[in-house]
Scaffold this motif. Structure first.
Motif, mmCIF file in Angstrom:
data_model
loop_
_atom_site.group_PDB
_atom_site.id
_atom_site.type_symbol
_atom_site.label_atom_id
_atom_site.label_comp_id
_atom_site.label_asym_id
_atom_site.label_seq_id
_atom_site.Cartn_x
_atom_site.Cartn_y
_atom_site.Cartn_z
ATOM 1 N N SER A 70 67.484 -7.394 181.138
ATOM 2 C CA SER A 70 66.667 -6.182 181.162
ATOM 3 C C SER A 70 66.898 -5.378 182.441
ATOM 4 O O SER A 70 67.021 -4.151 182.407
ATOM 5 N N ASN A 74 68.635 -1.647 182.494
ATOM 6 C CA ASN A 74 67.960 -0.475 183.053
ATOM 7 C C ASN A 74 68.760 0.151 184.186
ATOM 8 O O ASN A 74 68.833 1.382 184.294
ATOM 9 N N GLN A 122 60.824 2.162 183.952
ATOM 10 C CA GLN A 122 61.452 2.349 182.646
ATOM 11 C C GLN A 122 61.110 3.705 182.059
ATOM 12 O O GLN A 122 61.936 4.326 181.382
ATOM 13 N N SER A 162 64.564 -1.218 172.713
ATOM 14 C CA SER A 162 63.480 -1.851 173.466
ATOM 15 C C SER A 162 62.524 -2.568 172.521
ATOM 16 O O SER A 162 62.048 -3.673 172.812
ATOM 17 N N ASN A 167 59.746 -5.521 173.516
ATOM 18 C CA ASN A 167 59.007 -4.814 174.558
ATOM 19 C C ASN A 167 58.094 -3.752 173.949
ATOM 20 O O ASN A 167 58.334 -3.269 172.840
#
Length: 239
Positions: A70, A74, A122, A162, A167
């Protein structure tokens, strides 16, 4: 030496992209080395306004979780799309780019209060991707070598990815919403009858630059030459 070449390459990256990416990496490294705790970084209105821990207004945008898929995912999108914006439609307009960051950060913080969101990095990434995608509507993007589509679909593809990872998509939706508000105020409203720019750059940040047209130097050929197919979120080569 290899690290010297890497350092020289990094120093060629535009200032805002270089600063934000480095801050994110250093913050994550500090947490990984247990020099800092995520509990010292997350956004907490009570601690900010009652205990005056104002650094939380910034640090919640710098931590993307522990080292892992993750985090690297990102960082890839932060670095790529922040850099393409800064070298594209914000070329020569560093102060205006800083204003975009400040506008997005303040608005996300205010809206984040409603959703009890603790880390907003994010959401900022989603905003950067959204603004770039709207200013590059004809660019075709290759997503992990699996899908190729027009740039404006990229923020939604990221949100779907995502979701597949389990998430919450609330943060992505927040970033897309704030990105759309910025895009409307900068690229749509000023071109309407009676419209004008509302997000003016304060003089202390630098001289006011004349705004590049939407899309600016983000020409299709320029962006497509920056990456071939097979990499997540890279502009695809012309077919």
């Amino acid at each position: 030496m290899a690290w010297q070449g890497l350092a020289a390459e990094f120093l060629q990256v535009p200032a805002v992209t270089r600063t934000y990416t480095a801050a994110c990496v250093l913050t994550t490294a500090a947490v990984q080395l247990e020099l800092l705790s995520p509990f010292q970084l997350y956004f907490n209105p009570h601690l900010v306004f009652r205990k005056f821990q104002v650094w939380r207004l910034v640090t919640n945008f710098l931590f993307f979780g522990p080292l892992g898929f993750s985090f690297f995912f990102n960082m890839l999108f932060v670095f790529r799309y922040c850099r393409m914006l800064e070298e594209g439609s914000f070329r020569g307009r560093t102060a205006d780019f800083v204003v975009m960051f400040l506008f997005g950060g303040v608005l996300m913080t205010l809206l984040g209060l409603l959703g009890s969101l603790f880390f907003l990095g994010q959401a900022l990434t989603a905003m950067l991707v959204y603004v770039w995608s709207r200013r590059s509507p004809l660019v075709r993007v290759n997503f992990f070598g699996l899908l190729t589509f027009q740039a404006p679909f990229l923020p939604w593809a990221l949100m779907g990815f995502s979701l597949l990872l389990g998430n919450s998509i609330l943060v992505d939706l927040l970033g897309i919403a704030v990105g759309h508000i910025y895009y409307f105020l900068e690229d749509v409203f000023p071109n309407q009858p009676g419209g004008k720019r509302l997000l003016l750059t304060p003089g202390f940040l630098g001289p006011q630059s004349s705004k590049a047209p939407a899309g600016g130097s983000l020409a299709i050929g320029t962006q497509q030459s920056q990456g071939g197919p097979g990499t997540a979120g890279e502009p695809a080569a012309p077919s």
